[in-house]
Design a protein around this motif. Structure first.
Motif, PDB file in Angstrom:
ATOM      1  N   VAL A  92     -44.090   6.541 -19.260  1.00  0.00           N
ATOM      2  CA  VAL A  92     -44.204   7.564 -20.455  1.00  0.00           C
ATOM      3  C   VAL A  92     -43.355   8.642 -20.175  1.00  0.00           C
ATOM      4  O   VAL A  92     -43.584   9.283 -19.111  1.00  0.00           O
ATOM      5  CB  VAL A  92     -45.504   7.655 -20.703  1.00  0.00           C
ATOM      6  CG1 VAL A  92     -45.348   8.605 -21.931  1.00  0.00           C
ATOM      7  CG2 VAL A  92     -46.495   6.258 -21.214  1.00  0.00           C
ATOM      8  N   VAL A 118     -43.784   3.821 -28.968  1.00  0.00           N
ATOM      9  CA  VAL A 118     -43.773   2.291 -28.893  1.00  0.00           C
ATOM     10  C   VAL A 118     -44.533   1.974 -27.626  1.00  0.00           C
ATOM     11  O   VAL A 118     -44.354   2.303 -26.389  1.00  0.00           O
ATOM     12  CB  VAL A 118     -42.321   1.791 -28.929  1.00  0.00           C
ATOM     13  CG1 VAL A 118     -42.367   0.102 -28.816  1.00  0.00           C
ATOM     14  CG2 VAL A 118     -41.795   1.793 -30.277  1.00  0.00           C
ATOM     15  N   TRP A 119     -45.479   0.829 -27.714  1.00  0.00           N
ATOM     16  CA  TRP A 119     -46.337   0.688 -26.613  1.00  0.00           C
ATOM     17  C   TRP A 119     -45.463  -0.356 -25.612  1.00  0.00           C
ATOM     18  O   TRP A 119     -44.915  -1.327 -25.815  1.00  0.00           O
ATOM     19  CB  TRP A 119     -47.453  -0.130 -26.818  1.00  0.00           C
ATOM     20  CG  TRP A 119     -48.461  -0.654 -25.924  1.00  0.00           C
ATOM     21  CD1 TRP A 119     -48.298  -1.998 -25.642  1.00  0.00           C
ATOM     22  CD2 TRP A 119     -49.368  -0.063 -24.946  1.00  0.00           C
ATOM     23  NE1 TRP A 119     -49.058  -2.251 -24.514  1.00  0.00           N
ATOM     24  CE2 TRP A 119     -49.802  -1.188 -24.157  1.00  0.00           C
ATOM     25  CE3 TRP A 119     -49.722   1.394 -24.853  1.00  0.00           C
ATOM     26  CZ2 TRP A 119     -50.729  -0.749 -23.001  1.00  0.00           C
ATOM     27  CZ3 TRP A 119     -50.498   1.617 -23.981  1.00  0.00           C
ATOM     28  CH2 TRP A 119     -51.033   0.277 -22.816  1.00  0.00           C
ATOM     29  N   ASN A 120     -45.031   0.355 -24.401  1.00  0.00           N
ATOM     30  CA  ASN A 120     -44.458  -0.482 -23.332  1.00  0.00           C
ATOM     31  C   ASN A 120     -45.032  -0.245 -22.255  1.00  0.00           C
ATOM     32  O   ASN A 120     -44.487   0.774 -21.479  1.00  0.00           O
ATOM     33  CB  ASN A 120     -42.906  -0.232 -23.541  1.00  0.00           C
ATOM     34  CG  ASN A 120     -42.209  -1.430 -22.610  1.00  0.00           C
ATOM     35  OD1 ASN A 120     -42.868  -2.001 -21.805  1.00  0.00           O
ATOM     36  ND2 ASN A 120     -40.980  -1.373 -22.798  1.00  0.00           N
ATOM     37  N   PRO A 121     -46.074  -1.168 -21.539  1.00  0.00           N
ATOM     38  CA  PRO A 121     -46.585  -0.772 -20.329  1.00  0.00           C
ATOM     39  C   PRO A 121     -45.674  -0.850 -19.127  1.00  0.00           C
ATOM     40  O   PRO A 121     -46.038  -0.581 -18.015  1.00  0.00           O
ATOM     41  CB  PRO A 121     -47.900  -1.610 -20.228  1.00  0.00           C
ATOM     42  CG  PRO A 121     -47.288  -2.713 -21.044  1.00  0.00           C
ATOM     43  CD  PRO A 121     -46.610  -2.370 -22.185  1.00  0.00           C
ATOM     44  N   ASP A 122     -44.564  -1.592 -19.381  1.00  0.00           N
ATOM     45  CA  ASP A 122     -43.444  -1.814 -18.197  1.00  0.00           C
ATOM     46  C   ASP A 122     -42.635  -0.684 -17.808  1.00  0.00           C
ATOM     47  O   ASP A 122     -41.917  -0.770 -16.775  1.00  0.00           O
ATOM     48  CB  ASP A 122     -42.588  -2.714 -18.510  1.00  0.00           C
ATOM     49  CG  ASP A 122     -43.481  -4.158 -18.732  1.00  0.00           C
ATOM     50  OD1 ASP A 122     -44.443  -4.472 -18.165  1.00  0.00           O
ATOM     51  OD2 ASP A 122     -43.055  -5.085 -19.921  1.00  0.00           O
ATOM     52  N   LEU A 123     -42.611   0.453 -18.634  1.00  0.00           N
ATOM     53  CA  LEU A 123     -41.854   1.698 -18.544  1.00  0.00           C
ATOM     54  C   LEU A 123     -42.743   2.984 -18.586  1.00  0.00           C
ATOM     55  O   LEU A 123     -43.824   2.941 -19.093  1.00  0.00           O
ATOM     56  CB  LEU A 123     -40.913   1.870 -19.534  1.00  0.00           C
ATOM     57  CG  LEU A 123     -39.606   0.802 -19.876  1.00  0.00           C
ATOM     58  CD1 LEU A 123     -38.922   1.049 -21.024  1.00  0.00           C
ATOM     59  CD2 LEU A 123     -39.108   0.631 -18.421  1.00  0.00           C
TER      60      LEU A 123
END
Length: 387
Positions: A315, A308-313
């Motif tokens: 990888v 799931v794309w989430n640039p705030d967290l």
């Protein structure tokens, strides 16, 4: 056991590829093993005759490896009645004339690529082979490498489902030659000497794409000369007139009639952040695989994670750990040696080699189309080649 001997004139063995892969790792091991075992149980032994333009270098190699005969007279050895096979790994600009002379003299030929500087000449070579009836083989070494053998097996077994795309990355940093010596000869970067990434590598990519997926129908390419000045073997600066990088998009007719999009980046001005110097990723509806020269890993549809794309967290998924290695299930020898053995069996039997001069012509066609696409800024469709 009956043994016959094939005398092979090997031209260009002072070069890196001719010496290391074809002489040192192919012909000499075949000689040391007593020859190649044929289908009828007999053997064919090989006797190399070294050919080159620099007498001192050719003599040194001959003495080092206990090779009785060598010469700097290319035409004389091609014309000699006792030569069975002519092999060519010299510079591309000298290849067409030598291959033409050899076939007209009834010699079987085995050659590096590109086979000629132009498509017209490459087609003429294929026509001449048909006229003379000799056995002609063109080096398609990458198809014999363990990584691509595994990848082809996955295709044949239907692992991918409907194949969607291929992405390839090839290259490494070739030093300019001023502070550190270059790993490739200077002629590679001079267009007037037959150099250039597109001319060199698109011939490879054509047979890789054909051998793994299907025939190439069109190309869109962009070439570049990223490093405009390099230093030659004498330490003298020269202008790099040939491209040192090529970025291509290819449309392919897949094994089941599907349209496959392939993208391959090739560069001698890139630093490596991958497991091998060349890698290909094939994606399909049922699975994906990544193959290098030796290793191949795969991921089935049922084992595909759902990122799931989430640039705030940050990888945290170990993406590389989610792939399984594809086993070889066989001991594969050096790819160049394996093709030499196959070619020699074909030559003795008097039959066509599966990787022939027509296949090589298609490689030259793709290289020409890639250069034209870059120069003209458009997509180039490839027409079928007929003899």
């Amino acid at each position: 056991m009956t043994t016959r001997t094939l005398r092979i004139a090997m031209n260009g063995i002072t070069g890196r590829m001719g010496y290391r892969q074809h002489l040192l790792r192919s012909i000499l091991p075949i000689r040391e093993a007593g020859g190649v075992l044929l289908e009828d149980g007999t053997k064919v032994q090989v006797e190399p005759i070294l050919v080159g333009r620099r007498a001192d270098a050719v003599r040194e190699i001959a003495e080092k490896h206990d090779i009785a005969e060598w010469t700097t007279d290319q035409d004389a050895v091609i014309d000699a009645d006792d030569i069975d096979v002519y092999f060519d790994s010299q510079v591309t600009s000298r290849r067409y004339a030598a291959l033409t002379r050899a076939m007209r003299n009834g010699k079987h030929i085995f050659t590096e690529k590109p086979t000629a500087e132009t498509l017209e000449e490459a087609i003429q070579l294929a026509r001449l082979r048909t006229e003379t009836g000799v056995t002609a083989g063109v080096v398609h070494d990458k198809l014999y490498l363990p990584g691509l053998v595994k990848l082809r097996r996955l295709v044949d077994e239907g692992f991918f489902g409907r194949i969607l795309s291929l992405r390839g990355e090839f290259g490494y940093w070739v030093f300019e030659g001023d502070h550190q010596s270059a790993q490739r000869p200077s002629w590679n970067y001079r267009k007037e000497d037959g150099g250039g990434m597109t001319t060199d590598m698109f011939c490879h990519w054509n047979y890789v794409l054909e051998g793994i997926l299907g025939s190439v129908k069109s190309v869109v390419a962009r070439t570049a000369t990223h490093i405009p000045t390099r230093w030659d073997e004498r330490g003298e600066a020269y202008d790099a007139t040939a491209d040192d990088a090529a970025y291509g998009i290819f449309e392919i007719a897949g094994p089941n009639g599907e349209e496959i999009i392939a993208q391959i980046n090739s560069s001698w001005a890139v630093r490596v952040y991958r497991d091998e110097l060349v890698e290909f990723q094939v994606d399909g509806t049922h699975g994906s695989a990544v193959a290098g020269l030796r290793k191949c890993v795969a991921q089935q549809r049922a084992h595909t994670p759902k990122p799931v794309w989430n640039p705030d967290l940050p990888v945290t998924e170990p993406f590389r750990d989610q792939w399984l290695e594809v086993p070889a299930n066989d001991d594969l020898d050096n790819g160049f040696k394996l093709q030499w053995e196959e070619f020699l069996r074909d030559a003795v039997a008097g039959r066509e080699h599966r990787y022939d001069l027509l296949s090589a012509a298609r490689g030259v066609q793709l290289a020409e189309a890639g250069l034209a696409s870059s120069a003209e800024g458009r997509r180039i469709e490839l027409s079928p080649i007929t003899l």
